[in-house]
Design a protein around this motif. Sequence first.
Motif, PDB file in Angstrom:
ATOM      1  N   GLN A 100     -32.974   9.299  47.434  1.00 45.82           N
ATOM      2  CA  GLN A 100     -32.182   9.981  48.450  1.00 45.82           C
ATOM      3  C   GLN A 100     -32.040  11.476  48.167  1.00 45.82           C
ATOM      4  OE1 GLN A 100     -28.754   7.417  47.946  1.00 45.82           O
ATOM      5  NE2 GLN A 100     -29.298   6.279  49.784  1.00 45.82           N
ATOM      6  N   GLY A 101     -32.338  11.878  46.941  1.00 41.09           N
ATOM      7  CA  GLY A 101     -32.223  13.279  46.560  1.00 41.09           C
ATOM      8  C   GLY A 101     -32.785  13.470  45.164  1.00 41.09           C
ATOM      9  N   ARG A 125     -39.077   1.826  55.049  1.00 38.00           N
ATOM     10  CA  ARG A 125     -38.328   2.139  53.829  1.00 38.00           C
ATOM     11  C   ARG A 125     -37.647   0.890  53.333  1.00 38.00           C
ATOM     12  NH1 ARG A 125     -35.536   7.760  53.329  1.00 38.00           N
ATOM     13  NH2 ARG A 125     -34.418   6.454  51.895  1.00 38.00           N
ATOM     14  N   HIS A 132     -24.900   9.152  42.494  1.00 36.02           N
ATOM     15  CA  HIS A 132     -24.519  10.416  43.124  1.00 36.02           C
ATOM     16  C   HIS A 132     -24.385  11.485  42.053  1.00 36.02           C
ATOM     17  CE1 HIS A 132     -23.339   7.903  46.541  1.00 36.02           C
ATOM     18  NE2 HIS A 132     -23.423   9.013  47.242  1.00 36.02           N
ATOM     19  N   LYS A 166     -25.530   2.640  42.898  1.00 43.31           N
ATOM     20  CA  LYS A 166     -25.470   3.813  43.769  1.00 43.31           C
ATOM     21  C   LYS A 166     -25.304   5.033  42.873  1.00 43.31           C
ATOM     22  CE  LYS A 166     -21.704   4.603  46.100  1.00 43.31           C
ATOM     23  NZ  LYS A 166     -20.611   4.605  47.094  1.00 43.31           N
ATOM     24  N   ALA A 206     -26.156  12.366  47.206  1.00 41.15           N
ATOM     25  CA  ALA A 206     -26.762  11.070  46.939  1.00 41.15           C
ATOM     26  C   ALA A 206     -28.102  11.281  46.238  1.00 41.15           C
ATOM     27  CB  ALA A 206     -26.959  10.301  48.236  1.00 41.15           C
ATOM     28  N   ALA A 222     -29.883   8.253  44.554  1.00 40.81           N
ATOM     29  CA  ALA A 222     -30.690   7.040  44.749  1.00 40.81           C
ATOM     30  C   ALA A 222     -29.803   5.823  44.939  1.00 40.81           C
ATOM     31  CB  ALA A 222     -31.606   6.806  43.545  1.00 40.81           C
ATOM     32  N   GLN A 281     -34.616   3.414  46.074  1.00 43.12           N
ATOM     33  CA  GLN A 281     -34.639   4.167  47.317  1.00 43.12           C
ATOM     34  C   GLN A 281     -34.167   5.580  46.979  1.00 43.12           C
ATOM     35  OE1 GLN A 281     -31.541   3.525  50.320  1.00 43.12           O
ATOM     36  NE2 GLN A 281     -33.212   3.079  51.739  1.00 43.12           N
TER      37      GLN A 281
END
Length: 143
Positions: free
Chosen positions: A73-74, A3, A103, A101, A110, A112, A71
Amino acid sequence: MSRIQIETPEKWLFHTRIKVQIGDINYGNHLSNDAILRLCHEARMRLLSNYGFNEIDIGGTGLIMLDAALQFQGQGFYGDELDFDLGITNLSNTGFTLIYKLHRTRDGAAIAMVKTGMAFFNYERQRISRTPEIFRSAITQGN
């Protein structure tokens, strides 16, 4: 499976909130990868504006994106409000890495982490430029 690892900045310089629009949704009914980059572009413009800059004029030079990494994340969905925290790493003589970041506001989930490699660029001469001192000063002092 490896990753992408995105380095977190020492401090977050800027925070903004952006709502997911219908055009940001893909056939899977969630926030698309290209929309995440587009939303990061909006967040970047807001960050620059906060410091009195824009992508074409930062102390007489502009910015150009060299690379990007996401990346996931959700998932984000239509109507979600997303909180964006932005910070800078790897400030050099010609550019920096901008970290984002993301959210979801309502539950803190989260979504990405994103990084974009940015270089200072002279559009008239079509070449990389030196980091303007006014930019270095603004971000290190936190404005």
